[in-house]
Design an enzyme around this catalytic site. Sequence first.
Site, PDB file in Angstrom:
ATOM      1  N   CYS A  74       0.852  -1.181   0.000  1.00 25.74           N
ATOM      2  CA  CYS A  74       0.000   0.000   0.000  1.00 25.74           C
ATOM      3  C   CYS A  74       0.896   1.241   0.000  1.00 25.74           C
ATOM      4  O   CYS A  74       2.108   1.125   0.125  1.00 25.74           O
ATOM      5  CB  CYS A  74      -0.863   0.025   1.243  1.00 25.74           C
ATOM      6  SG  CYS A  74      -1.790  -1.481   1.495  1.00 25.74           S
ATOM      7  N   ARG A 129       1.370   1.672  -6.147  1.00 21.19           N
ATOM      8  CA  ARG A 129       1.531   0.661  -5.095  1.00 21.19           C
ATOM      9  C   ARG A 129       0.227  -0.057  -4.752  1.00 21.19           C
ATOM     10  O   ARG A 129       0.216  -1.000  -3.974  1.00 21.19           O
ATOM     11  CB  ARG A 129       2.077   1.324  -3.822  1.00 21.19           C
ATOM     12  CG  ARG A 129       3.447   1.916  -3.995  1.00 21.19           C
ATOM     13  CD  ARG A 129       3.828   2.745  -2.794  1.00 21.19           C
ATOM     14  NE  ARG A 129       4.132   1.912  -1.655  1.00 21.19           N
ATOM     15  CZ  ARG A 129       5.348   1.484  -1.339  1.00 21.19           C
ATOM     16  NH1 ARG A 129       6.368   1.812  -2.093  1.00 21.19           N
ATOM     17  NH2 ARG A 129       5.548   0.744  -0.281  1.00 21.19           N
ATOM     18  N   TRP A 159      -3.874  -1.669  -1.149  1.00 19.00           N
ATOM     19  CA  TRP A 159      -3.908  -2.909  -1.906  1.00 19.00           C
ATOM     20  C   TRP A 159      -4.296  -3.944  -0.865  1.00 19.00           C
ATOM     21  O   TRP A 159      -3.499  -4.301  -0.007  1.00 19.00           O
ATOM     22  CB  TRP A 159      -2.531  -3.191  -2.511  1.00 19.00           C
ATOM     23  CG  TRP A 159      -2.529  -4.435  -3.326  1.00 19.00           C
ATOM     24  CD1 TRP A 159      -2.535  -5.725  -2.877  1.00 19.00           C
ATOM     25  CD2 TRP A 159      -2.536  -4.525  -4.737  1.00 19.00           C
ATOM     26  NE1 TRP A 159      -2.554  -6.591  -3.928  1.00 19.00           N
ATOM     27  CE2 TRP A 159      -2.554  -5.895  -5.074  1.00 19.00           C
ATOM     28  CE3 TRP A 159      -2.543  -3.570  -5.752  1.00 19.00           C
ATOM     29  CZ2 TRP A 159      -2.567  -6.329  -6.396  1.00 19.00           C
ATOM     30  CZ3 TRP A 159      -2.547  -4.019  -7.058  1.00 19.00           C
ATOM     31  CH2 TRP A 159      -2.557  -5.374  -7.371  1.00 19.00           C
ATOM     32  N   ASN A 193       0.951  -0.091   6.158  1.00 16.31           N
ATOM     33  CA  ASN A 193       1.347  -0.854   4.982  1.00 16.31           C
ATOM     34  C   ASN A 193       2.060  -2.100   5.494  1.00 16.31           C
ATOM     35  O   ASN A 193       2.886  -1.997   6.382  1.00 16.31           O
ATOM     36  CB  ASN A 193       2.299   0.037   4.167  1.00 16.31           C
ATOM     37  CG  ASN A 193       2.982  -0.691   3.053  1.00 16.31           C
ATOM     38  OD1 ASN A 193       2.492  -1.699   2.571  1.00 16.31           O
ATOM     39  ND2 ASN A 193       4.130  -0.191   2.645  1.00 16.31           N
ATOM     40  N   GLY A 194       1.728  -3.276   4.980  1.00 17.85           N
ATOM     41  CA  GLY A 194       2.384  -4.502   5.437  1.00 17.85           C
ATOM     42  C   GLY A 194       1.387  -5.447   6.090  1.00 17.85           C
ATOM     43  O   GLY A 194       0.177  -5.321   5.876  1.00 17.85           O
ATOM     44  N   GLU A 252      20.888 -21.173  -7.925  1.00 12.34           N
ATOM     45  CA  GLU A 252      20.585 -19.749  -7.994  1.00 12.34           C
ATOM     46  C   GLU A 252      21.708 -18.943  -7.322  1.00 12.34           C
ATOM     47  O   GLU A 252      22.121 -17.895  -7.826  1.00 12.34           O
ATOM     48  CB  GLU A 252      19.220 -19.467  -7.336  1.00 12.34           C
ATOM     49  CG  GLU A 252      18.875 -17.998  -7.095  1.00 12.34           C
ATOM     50  CD  GLU A 252      18.787 -17.136  -8.346  1.00 12.34           C
ATOM     51  OE1 GLU A 252      18.906 -17.664  -9.468  1.00 12.34           O
ATOM     52  OE2 GLU A 252      18.641 -15.913  -8.183  1.00 12.34           O
ATOM     53  N   LYS A 262      23.902 -16.104  -9.249  1.00  6.85           N
ATOM     54  CA  LYS A 262      24.046 -14.722  -8.786  1.00  6.85           C
ATOM     55  C   LYS A 262      25.522 -14.341  -8.723  1.00  6.85           C
ATOM     56  O   LYS A 262      25.911 -13.256  -9.134  1.00  6.85           O
ATOM     57  CB  LYS A 262      23.408 -14.511  -7.400  1.00  6.85           C
ATOM     58  CG  LYS A 262      21.898 -14.499  -7.362  1.00  6.85           C
ATOM     59  CD  LYS A 262      21.261 -13.195  -7.800  1.00  6.85           C
ATOM     60  CE  LYS A 262      20.753 -13.211  -9.208  1.00  6.85           C
ATOM     61  NZ  LYS A 262      19.710 -14.044  -9.643  1.00  6.85           N
ATOM     62  N   GLU A 278      26.983 -13.995 -12.380  1.00  3.89           N
ATOM     63  CA  GLU A 278      26.578 -12.895 -13.247  1.00  3.89           C
ATOM     64  C   GLU A 278      27.022 -11.527 -12.757  1.00  3.89           C
ATOM     65  O   GLU A 278      27.242 -10.649 -13.584  1.00  3.89           O
ATOM     66  CB  GLU A 278      25.077 -12.922 -13.551  1.00  3.89           C
ATOM     67  CG  GLU A 278      24.188 -12.729 -12.371  1.00  3.89           C
ATOM     68  CD  GLU A 278      22.715 -12.882 -12.732  1.00  3.89           C
ATOM     69  OE1 GLU A 278      22.351 -12.698 -13.897  1.00  3.89           O
ATOM     70  OE2 GLU A 278      21.926 -13.167 -11.812  1.00  3.89           O
ATOM     71  N   HIS A 300      30.494 -37.646  -7.382  1.00  6.99           N
ATOM     72  CA  HIS A 300      30.465 -38.373  -8.650  1.00  6.99           C
ATOM     73  C   HIS A 300      31.272 -37.658  -9.737  1.00  6.99           C
ATOM     74  O   HIS A 300      30.996 -37.829 -10.919  1.00  6.99           O
ATOM     75  CB  HIS A 300      29.024 -38.593  -9.095  1.00  6.99           C
ATOM     76  CG  HIS A 300      28.253 -39.447  -8.126  1.00  6.99           C
ATOM     77  ND1 HIS A 300      28.478 -40.783  -7.956  1.00  6.99           N
ATOM     78  CD2 HIS A 300      27.307 -39.117  -7.204  1.00  6.99           C
ATOM     79  CE1 HIS A 300      27.689 -41.265  -7.015  1.00  6.99           C
ATOM     80  NE2 HIS A 300      26.969 -40.261  -6.532  1.00  6.99           N
ATOM     81  N   LYS A 357      18.383  -7.104 -19.278  1.00  2.00           N
ATOM     82  CA  LYS A 357      17.316  -7.412 -18.316  1.00  2.00           C
ATOM     83  C   LYS A 357      16.291  -8.366 -18.914  1.00  2.00           C
ATOM     84  O   LYS A 357      15.794  -9.258 -18.258  1.00  2.00           O
ATOM     85  CB  LYS A 357      16.648  -6.109 -17.852  1.00  2.00           C
ATOM     86  CG  LYS A 357      15.586  -6.301 -16.777  1.00  2.00           C
ATOM     87  CD  LYS A 357      16.190  -6.795 -15.484  1.00  2.00           C
ATOM     88  CE  LYS A 357      15.162  -7.220 -14.460  1.00  2.00           C
ATOM     89  NZ  LYS A 357      15.710  -8.174 -13.481  1.00  2.00           N
TER      90      LYS A 357
HETATM   91  C1  F6R Z   1      19.357 -13.782 -13.484  1.00  2.06           C
HETATM   92  C2  F6R Z   1      18.340 -13.281 -14.399  1.00  2.06           C
HETATM   93  C3  F6R Z   1      18.017 -14.103 -15.593  1.00  2.06           C
HETATM   94  C4  F6R Z   1      16.495 -14.158 -15.796  1.00  2.06           C
HETATM   95  C5  F6R Z   1      16.152 -14.905 -17.103  1.00  2.06           C
HETATM   96  C6  F6R Z   1      14.659 -15.038 -17.281  1.00  2.06           C
HETATM   97  O1  F6R Z   1      19.546 -12.919 -12.411  1.00  2.06           O
HETATM   98  O2  F6R Z   1      17.779 -12.241 -14.198  1.00  2.06           O
HETATM   99  O3  F6R Z   1      18.546 -15.392 -15.479  1.00  2.06           O
HETATM  100  O4  F6R Z   1      15.936 -14.797 -14.695  1.00  2.06           O
HETATM  101  O5  F6R Z   1      16.704 -14.217 -18.183  1.00  2.06           O
HETATM  102  O6  F6R Z   1      14.050 -13.797 -17.356  1.00  2.06           O
HETATM  103  P1  F6R Z   1      12.491 -13.644 -17.160  1.00  2.06           P
HETATM  104  O7  F6R Z   1      12.186 -14.052 -15.767  1.00  2.06           O
HETATM  105  O8  F6R Z   1      12.198 -12.207 -17.437  1.00  2.06           O
HETATM  106  O9  F6R Z   1      11.832 -14.562 -18.141  1.00  2.06           O
END
Ligand code: F6R
Length: 614
Positions: free
Chosen positions: A2, A27, A78, A102-103, A486, A490, A493, A509, A609
Site C-alpha cells: 500500500c 503501489r 492494496w 502498509n504490510g 541460484e 548470482k 553474473e 560423482h 534485463k
Molecule cells: C538472473 C536473471 C536471468 C532471468 C532470465 C529469465 O539474475 O535475471 O537469469 O531470470 O533471463 O528472465 P524472465 O524471468 O524475465 O523470463
Amino acid sequence: MCGIIGIIGDKPVTQRLLGGLKRLEYRGYDSAGIAVIETDATGAKLSRRRAEGKIHNLEERLKQSPVDGILGIAHTRWATHGQANETNAHPHFAGRVAVVHNGIIENFMALRAELQEKREFVTQTDTEVVAHLIDDAMKSGLSAQEAFTKTLKRLEGAFAICVIIDGIDEHLFVARRGSPLAIGIGEGENFVGSDAIALNTLSNDIIYLEEGDWAVLKTDNIQIFNADDKPVTRETVRVSGSMAAAEKGNYRHFMLKEINEQAETVSHTLTHYVDAFHMRVKSPEQLQVPELDFSAVQRLSLMACGTAFYAASVAKYWFEQLAKLPVDLDIASELRYRQPVLAKDTLALAVSQSGETADTLAALRHCQKLGLKTAALINVSTSTMARIVDFSLPLNAGPEIGVASTKAFTSQLTALLALAISAGVQRGHISPKAEHELVTALTQVPRQITQALALEPQIEELALELSKSRNAFYLGRGVHYPLAMEGALKLKEISYIQAEGYAAGELKHGPIALIEEGIPVIGIAPLDALFDKTISNLEEVATRGAKILLITDAQGAKKAENLKGERLICPPTHLHTAPIIYAIPIQLLAYHTAIHLGTDVDQPRNLAKSVTVE
Ligand code: F6R
C-alpha cells in the site's frame, strides 16, 4: 504493497496529501482514504473521507464533502486482510486514534481476541487492532508517545505505520519495520511517505528510516529512535527531482534496493494469493482465473529461464510433495527441441519476470500448438505472456530494474508455493488444518526476510574473502539444490566468479576432483530431514581443504558444531518456506562480493534485463 503519506505543518494538507496518493497509486489502488485534524470554531477534531476504488473516487468524495486541516495522513490500499471496500479502507479509527498502515500484522488475530471483550471492531483488517491498542493504552493513562511505543512492541510482522491522535495536533507518529518509510524535511512542516516518490514536490531532503526505527514529527523538528527506543540520527539525503534517482533512494544500486524491498514485495505477492484473514489460499475465482482447476490436471509442465527456472525447480518439489501432481521441468530454450510427450490434461505453466523472454514465449507457444492449456506467472502484467496465456498469474513485485533478478525470485517462490498449496487443497491432499498451517507459515515470511536482511554486515565481511577466489561451489539438497544453483548464478553474473551449484550428494560423482586447498564451498542447509546428509557432504570437501560457509539456522549450527568453517544463521522457518528466506543471504553474498571486486552491479557485462532473442 500500500502507499502512505502524512503531513504536519502550518498550511492546509488535503490537496497535498491527495497529490502524494496519486504519486503512490502504483503501489495499490483498490481504495483510498484521508484523515485530518480539522480545526473550526468548535475546536479540533479528527475527520476522515474514504472511497472504494482509485484515488479519483476519493477526490470526488472530497469535492462533495471537503475536509482540511494542518495535520493529516492518507493511504492508498492494496487489500491484504478484508475486502476492498470503504469500511476496510484506511485510515482506521479507534477512539481518538487514526492509523494508516502498509504490510502485515501477523499476530493481529491474537491481539484482536485479547481486546474483543472491551472494544468493538468494525473492519476485517489487521490494521484496526493497531488503532485500538494505542487508544486503549492512552485510556489506561499512558501518554500518546508511550501508548505508541508500547503498541509497537506488541506487533509482529513487517509493516510501516503512521498515526495521528485527536486532540494532539502537534505530533505525527511513524514507525518502520520491514516496509519502507521516508521522512521529508520541510520549512515549518515535515512529511512522511512510503518512498521519496510520494514526497516529490514536497521535499528533496529525505531521511530514510532504518529497520525498527520510529519517529515523532513536529512542524519544526523530527525525533528518530531506534528499535531499542534510543534517540538516533539518520543521514539526510538530497534527492534530485528525477524519479529514477528518487526510486533508488539512498541505496547505492537498484539491486541492493530490490534485495532490501523483499519483505514488502513478498507481502504484496502474498496479498494476491492468500486470504490472511482466514489463513487460506485464495480460490481460483478470487484469483480471477475461475477455470484454473488443478484437480482436472494430470501433469504440470513448468518452463522458465535463468533465475525463474530455479524458482520453477523449487516448485517442482512443492507441487509433487503437497499436491501429488507430477511435474515436468524444462529450461524453456530446450523444451520444444526435446519434443516432450505432453498429454492434453497437462497444464503448461511458464515463470517469467519480464513476460517477454523469447525462449519462454516459444516454449509456451509450442505447448499451445499441442493443444494444452497455458498459464504464466509474470511480473509485468502488460507483457506478451500475460496476453497469450489462458491464465495470467501476477507476481506484483513492482518494477525490477537491477539486471540480476532478486525480488522477482522471492515473489516467484511465494506465488508458486501458494499455488502448490492451492493445488493440494483442490486435489484433496491438504486438509483445512494443514492449509491453515502452511498459509500461516507463508504470512510469516516477510518478517523472516527482515531478520535475514539483518545478516548483511556479517555477509559483507564474508564476501571480502570470497572475492579473493576465482572459483566457488554452492551445495544443497532437496529444495535447496535449486537454491544452490541460484546462488551460483548470482555470483557468476555480477561478480564474474566461476561458481557451480550442485546437489550436495552429486559432488562425489566427479566435481569433487576440483576441490583443492582454500576453495570456497557454501552449503545451504536448514535443520531438516536432509540436514545430516548435507553436512556429511560438506565434511567430505572440508577434509580436502575447502573453506566452508554453512548457511543454516541456530539449531543446525549447533548440530554441526564440529564442521570447520564459517556460519550464517538464518531465522527458524517452516520446512516449505525456507528457500524463500535462504534466498536473501545468497543474494547479499553475491552483491557484496561484486562490490569488493568493483564490478558494475546493476548492469553486469554481456547481460540484458529482458532477453527477447532466442
Ligand atoms: C538472473 C536473471 C536471468 C532471468 C532470465 C529469465 O539474475 O535475471 O537469469 O531470470 O533471463 O528472465 P524472465 O524471468 O524475465 O523470463
